[in-house]
Scaffold this motif. Structure first.
Motif, PDB file in Angstrom:
ATOM      1  N   GLN A  54       0.829  -1.205   0.000  1.00 52.55           N
ATOM      2  CA  GLN A  54       0.000   0.000   0.000  1.00 52.55           C
ATOM      3  C   GLN A  54       0.862   1.253   0.000  1.00 52.55           C
ATOM      4  O   GLN A  54       0.577   2.230  -0.676  1.00 52.55           O
ATOM      5  CB  GLN A  54      -0.868   0.038   1.276  1.00 52.55           C
ATOM      6  N   LEU A  55       1.926   1.169   0.816  1.00 50.78           N
ATOM      7  CA  LEU A  55       2.798   2.329   0.974  1.00 50.78           C
ATOM      8  C   LEU A  55       3.520   2.659  -0.336  1.00 50.78           C
ATOM      9  O   LEU A  55       3.652   3.833  -0.702  1.00 50.78           O
ATOM     10  CB  LEU A  55       3.818   2.039   2.089  1.00 50.78           C
ATOM     11  N   ALA A  56       3.948   1.621  -1.067  1.00 51.43           N
ATOM     12  CA  ALA A  56       4.613   1.861  -2.356  1.00 51.43           C
ATOM     13  C   ALA A  56       3.652   2.589  -3.290  1.00 51.43           C
ATOM     14  O   ALA A  56       4.021   3.554  -3.974  1.00 51.43           O
ATOM     15  CB  ALA A  56       5.073   0.539  -2.957  1.00 51.43           C
ATOM     16  N   LYS A  57       2.418   2.145  -3.282  1.00 49.15           N
ATOM     17  CA  LYS A  57       1.402   2.744  -4.146  1.00 49.15           C
ATOM     18  C   LYS A  57       1.233   4.229  -3.797  1.00 49.15           C
ATOM     19  O   LYS A  57       1.211   5.096  -4.669  1.00 49.15           O
ATOM     20  CB  LYS A  57       0.082   1.983  -3.893  1.00 49.15           C
ATOM     21  N   GLU A  58       1.128   4.480  -2.496  1.00 57.61           N
ATOM     22  CA  GLU A  58       0.922   5.846  -2.021  1.00 57.61           C
ATOM     23  C   GLU A  58       2.139   6.728  -2.316  1.00 57.61           C
ATOM     24  O   GLU A  58       1.984   7.872  -2.763  1.00 57.61           O
ATOM     25  CB  GLU A  58       0.646   5.798  -0.498  1.00 57.61           C
ATOM     26  N   PHE A  59       3.323   6.191  -2.095  1.00 54.58           N
ATOM     27  CA  PHE A  59       4.540   6.978  -2.364  1.00 54.58           C
ATOM     28  C   PHE A  59       4.688   7.255  -3.865  1.00 54.58           C
ATOM     29  O   PHE A  59       5.108   8.336  -4.251  1.00 54.58           O
ATOM     30  CB  PHE A  59       5.792   6.246  -1.849  1.00 54.58           C
ATOM     31  N   ARG A  60       4.351   6.251  -4.701  1.00 51.13           N
ATOM     32  CA  ARG A  60       4.457   6.471  -6.151  1.00 51.13           C
ATOM     33  C   ARG A  60       3.530   7.602  -6.577  1.00 51.13           C
ATOM     34  O   ARG A  60       3.860   8.409  -7.425  1.00 51.13           O
ATOM     35  CB  ARG A  60       4.111   5.190  -6.918  1.00 51.13           C
ATOM     36  N   PHE A 102       8.173   1.892  -8.885  1.00 48.13           N
ATOM     37  CA  PHE A 102       8.837   1.072  -7.867  1.00 48.13           C
ATOM     38  C   PHE A 102       7.845   0.355  -6.953  1.00 48.13           C
ATOM     39  O   PHE A 102       6.731   0.806  -6.710  1.00 48.13           O
ATOM     40  CB  PHE A 102       9.832   1.907  -7.042  1.00 48.13           C
ATOM     41  N   MET A 103       8.305  -0.790  -6.495  1.00 50.73           N
ATOM     42  CA  MET A 103       7.575  -1.545  -5.471  1.00 50.73           C
ATOM     43  C   MET A 103       8.601  -1.906  -4.404  1.00 50.73           C
ATOM     44  O   MET A 103       9.796  -1.921  -4.689  1.00 50.73           O
ATOM     45  CB  MET A 103       6.986  -2.818  -6.067  1.00 50.73           C
ATOM     46  N   PHE A 104       8.109  -2.236  -3.201  1.00 55.12           N
ATOM     47  CA  PHE A 104       9.051  -2.616  -2.147  1.00 55.12           C
ATOM     48  C   PHE A 104       9.385  -4.094  -2.258  1.00 55.12           C
ATOM     49  O   PHE A 104       9.198  -4.849  -1.316  1.00 55.12           O
ATOM     50  CB  PHE A 104       8.485  -2.287  -0.764  1.00 55.12           C
ATOM     51  N   ASP A 105       9.846  -4.504  -3.454  1.00 55.31           N
ATOM     52  CA  ASP A 105      10.245  -5.904  -3.582  1.00 55.31           C
ATOM     53  C   ASP A 105      11.774  -5.990  -3.527  1.00 55.31           C
ATOM     54  O   ASP A 105      12.462  -4.973  -3.465  1.00 55.31           O
ATOM     55  CB  ASP A 105       9.672  -6.548  -4.847  1.00 55.31           C
ATOM     56  N   MET A 106      12.270  -7.223  -3.562  1.00 56.67           N
ATOM     57  CA  MET A 106      13.700  -7.371  -3.333  1.00 56.67           C
ATOM     58  C   MET A 106      14.534  -7.228  -4.588  1.00 56.67           C
ATOM     59  O   MET A 106      15.729  -7.030  -4.508  1.00 56.67           O
ATOM     60  CB  MET A 106      13.956  -8.694  -2.641  1.00 56.67           C
ATOM     61  N   HIS A 107      13.891  -7.367  -5.746  1.00 54.49           N
ATOM     62  CA  HIS A 107      14.683  -7.284  -6.980  1.00 54.49           C
ATOM     63  C   HIS A 107      14.691  -5.855  -7.470  1.00 54.49           C
ATOM     64  O   HIS A 107      13.680  -5.332  -7.908  1.00 54.49           O
ATOM     65  CB  HIS A 107      14.158  -8.290  -8.002  1.00 54.49           C
TER      66      HIS A 107
END
Ligand code: GLY
Ligand code: MN
Length: 339
Positions: free
Chosen positions: A132-138, A220-225
């Motif tokens: 959710q946070l990635a979505k909001e930050f984007r 961006f997403m908060f994923d590891m890659h």
């Protein structure tokens, strides 16, 4: 066994309730939850397995109970008590007080099936909140400073009041991320900045803890890659990820915690970043955000099934950037399972 507790989470673990002015005594088969009149109703409704005692003078009352029960010896954890509070009891009784460091944390180091379910749910909710946070930050994060981004993270992590947070979230951009526990600055998030977020929430009082470091591009997403435009960052990032994955793949029950620490540290050191890895590999997570087992260079704790801890290697280059990747694991059937 006799023991007395002052820490809220230690007390909650014993009787399912705590408040900010309480003291818990366990005297053999008897237990007493001592609090003041503000908490009478709540305590009587929620305390399990202990007599609720209401008294404005917690310490004086505890001393009276120790006297009445002729308690010869009682265990306490010096980390939980103020000198003033402890002295108030000690001065009034002849009891021997036996200090045991981390008394409650030691009891809590292996989680029950029920606790494992709760902590797994906390981790799951934490992971969902990062999405959710990635979505909001984007959408709304670019152009905002770390103070505002931290505020946004708090709202989303806590689902706007539904959950308490495990700790004040860390949101750090570029060189501020070189401080492992960065506090916010007026640095503004711009496209392709390095962005580190370390945050967690509490579910049924059990904490989650997670860190991701990303290149904050449009998608961006908060994923590891992660693919960083700057080669120096990518190189360090790949080392941290390798260290993280190695520990998760190879940690097993029966291993000393310092061996688990070495599973991340050896990789970081071999890559030449040893002096930039300034903290231990991880820590236990439960009612407290930091509890046993500590996954450090010095820890002789034997890892066992039912333990829950973080794997969070990092590389911090002062005045340049910092990287940390953190997940929670539970030891199940001898192996580390990511929560
Ligand atoms: N996630 C914050 C810490 O482990 O210190
Ligand atoms: Mn952590």
């Amino acid at each position: 066994m006799n023991y007395m507790l002052k820490d809220e989470n230690a007390i909650y673990y014993e009787c399912g309730y705590s408040c900010d002015n309480a003291l818990y005594l366990r005297l053999g088969a008897d237990a007493f939850f001592i609090t003041d009149g503000r908490y009478t109703i709540d305590a009587k409704e929620n305390v399990v397995g202990a007599a609720v005692v209401i008294d404005g003078d917690l310490y004086g009352k505890a001393a009276k109970i120790l006297k009445k029960h002729q308690v010869k010896k009682i265990v306490f954890d010096p980390k939980e008590w103020s000198v003033a509070g402890f002295d108030k009891i000690r001065q009034k009784v002849k009891t021997t007080f036996k200090p045991v460091l981390d008394f409650s944390h030691k009891k809590r180091i292996v989680k029950s099936e029920e606790e494992l379910k709760i902590v797994a749910k906390a981790a799951k909710l934490g992971a969902k909140a990062f999405k959710q946070l990635a979505k909001e930050f984007r959408k709304n994060g670019f152009g905002k400073d770390e103070y505002t981004l931290t505020h946004m993270a708090k709202g989303i992590l806590g689902d706007f009041g539904k959950y308490e947070l495990s700790f004040e979230p860390i949101v750090a951009i570029n060189k501020n991320a070189a401080k492992p526990h960065a506090t916010p600055t007026s640095t503004i998030l711009e496209k392709n900045d390095l962005l580190l977020v370390d945050a967690g929430l509490k579910y049924k009082r059990y904490c989650s803890d997670r860190t991701r470091t990303v290149q904050a591009d449009k998608y961006f997403m908060f994923d590891m890659h992660q693919s960083y435009k700057r080669k120096k960052i990518q190189k360090a990032y790949d080392v941290v990820l390798k260290a993280h994955d190695n520990a998760i793949a190879k940690a097993c029950s029966g291993m000393k915690a310092k061996k688990v620490d070495a599973l991340t540290r050896d990789i970081v050191e071999k890559a030449g970043y040893g002096k930039y890895y300034v903290h231990s590999t991880g820590h236990g997570v439960g009612l407290d955000i930091h509890e046993m087992p500590y996954i450090s260079k010095k820890s002789d704790t034997i890892i066992e099934d039912g333990m829950v801890y973080t794997i969070e290697p990092g590389i911090y280059i002062p005045n340049a950037f910092g990287i940390r990747i953190e997940d929670m694991v539970a030891m199940v059937d001898g192996k580390a399972k990511v929560l």
